[in-house]
Design an enzyme around this catalytic site. Sequence first.
Site, mmCIF file in Angstrom:
data_model
loop_
_atom_site.group_PDB
_atom_site.id
_atom_site.type_symbol
_atom_site.label_atom_id
_atom_site.label_comp_id
_atom_site.label_asym_id
_atom_site.label_seq_id
_atom_site.Cartn_x
_atom_site.Cartn_y
_atom_site.Cartn_z
ATOM 1 N N THR A 1 -0.446 1.832 7.133
ATOM 2 C CA THR A 1 -0.521 0.592 6.129
ATOM 3 C C THR A 1 -0.239 -0.457 7.195
ATOM 4 O O THR A 1 0.305 -0.653 8.238
ATOM 5 C CB THR A 1 0.901 0.444 5.278
ATOM 6 O OG1 THR A 1 0.842 -0.743 4.526
ATOM 7 C CG2 THR A 1 2.090 0.887 5.897
ATOM 8 N N VAL B 1 -13.684 -3.636 2.460
ATOM 9 C CA VAL B 1 -13.047 -2.407 2.517
ATOM 10 C C VAL B 1 -12.255 -2.225 3.577
ATOM 11 O O VAL B 1 -12.599 -2.691 4.955
ATOM 12 C CB VAL B 1 -14.188 -1.270 2.724
ATOM 13 C CG1 VAL B 1 -13.360 0.187 2.533
ATOM 14 C CG2 VAL B 1 -15.160 -1.317 1.207
ATOM 15 N N GLY B 2 -11.059 -1.939 3.226
ATOM 16 C CA GLY B 2 -9.994 -1.884 4.539
ATOM 17 C C GLY B 2 -10.056 -0.357 5.198
ATOM 18 O O GLY B 2 -10.963 0.306 5.207
ATOM 19 N N THR C 1 0.709 -1.115 -0.019
ATOM 20 C CA THR C 1 -0.048 0.024 -0.021
ATOM 21 C C THR C 1 0.815 1.222 0.021
ATOM 22 O O THR C 1 2.048 1.188 0.627
ATOM 23 C CB THR C 1 -0.842 -0.098 1.348
ATOM 24 O OG1 THR C 1 -1.644 -1.172 1.156
ATOM 25 C CG2 THR C 1 -1.629 1.399 1.755
ATOM 26 N N GLY D 1 -5.838 -3.993 7.855
ATOM 27 C CA GLY D 1 -6.747 -2.981 7.812
ATOM 28 C C GLY D 1 -7.782 -3.073 9.116
ATOM 29 O O GLY D 1 -8.243 -2.078 9.669
#
Length: 338
Positions: free
Chosen positions: A256, A234-235, A205, A259
């Site tokens: 990062t 969704v993180g 990420t 999540g």
Amino acid sequence: MKKIIFFLVLPLVFFSQQKQNSKKNFAIVVHGGAGTILKKNMSDELEKAYKEKLEEAMQAGYDTLSRGGTSTDAVIVTIKILEDSPLFNAGRGSVFTADGKNEMDASIMDGKTLKAGAVAGVRTVKNPITAALCVMQRSEHVMMVGTGAEKFAKSCNCEFADTSYFFEQKRWDQLQKIKQTEKTELDHGYNYNKDSVYKDYKFGTVGVVALDQFGDLAAGTSTGGMTNKKYGRVGDSPIIGAGTYANNKTCGVSCTGHGEYFMRSVVAYDVSALMEYKKMSVKDAANEVVMKKLKEMGGEGGLIAMDRKGNITMPFNTEGMYRAYMKSTGEKTLLIYK
Ligand code: ASP
């Protein structure tokens, strides 16, 4: 005559000096993901490629700031370069969901206005961070998802790409391998790295925090998420307060890591809140959250954070994190391992 010239020139010298002094220092800090990134698993070639790309992206953001661009401009310029590189798990070369798709998340926040924009689960926006910017600047919303977000991004003339543009063979192979274990995996997570087939290929990420010459902070994050994540998952990266946060009163943060833990710990806002209410320094606040709170919960990852004075911290509780910063004072660093 000489005296007259002297008195005419003096104020000019004085005011230009004043202007020089009022020009604020600026800085940029970048991450390319955290995880089990070990020197022994990294080839010299790949290490060089990572360093060069991080350096190129950071330099572009720095140049934007140096020309008088805003912190938001610098975040966008930098993240776009990292999204375009298949080395990182953002934009082109994002990881795959359990059903073999790329679903990307991104967010941006302006520390001066506290405006924010985010998109989740987008599949055809070439640079998801530009769609997040579009939501921030052109809508009355903070977050938009899926095809709705894509439709809206068109109104900002964001560039689009066919789903095949995002495909990267190694990410696909990574999905096939992980599928056998039924696990969701950080692209640079432990199980992934200890597997000899992929041990020398890691990616992550991306995130940026910038401080411009006007003294304003901005932060942004972009990701493909986690390999083998469930379709629609969704993180933290597009969640304002979890993966991204910026407030001129405190700091800018981009995270990062795993999540789900970052969302449950509201990591990015927690760093800001510790600074605001407990008067902690950016370093102490970030350390408290990453090394204590997250670690105790079992949340792997790290973050980059910067306050308005340009103090930077980059803590992580994993083996490594791609990270770098550059300040107008001349300070510069680029690191991968512990
Ligand atoms: N935080 C991201 C997510 O959970 C993954 C990462 O940082 O690599 O989607």
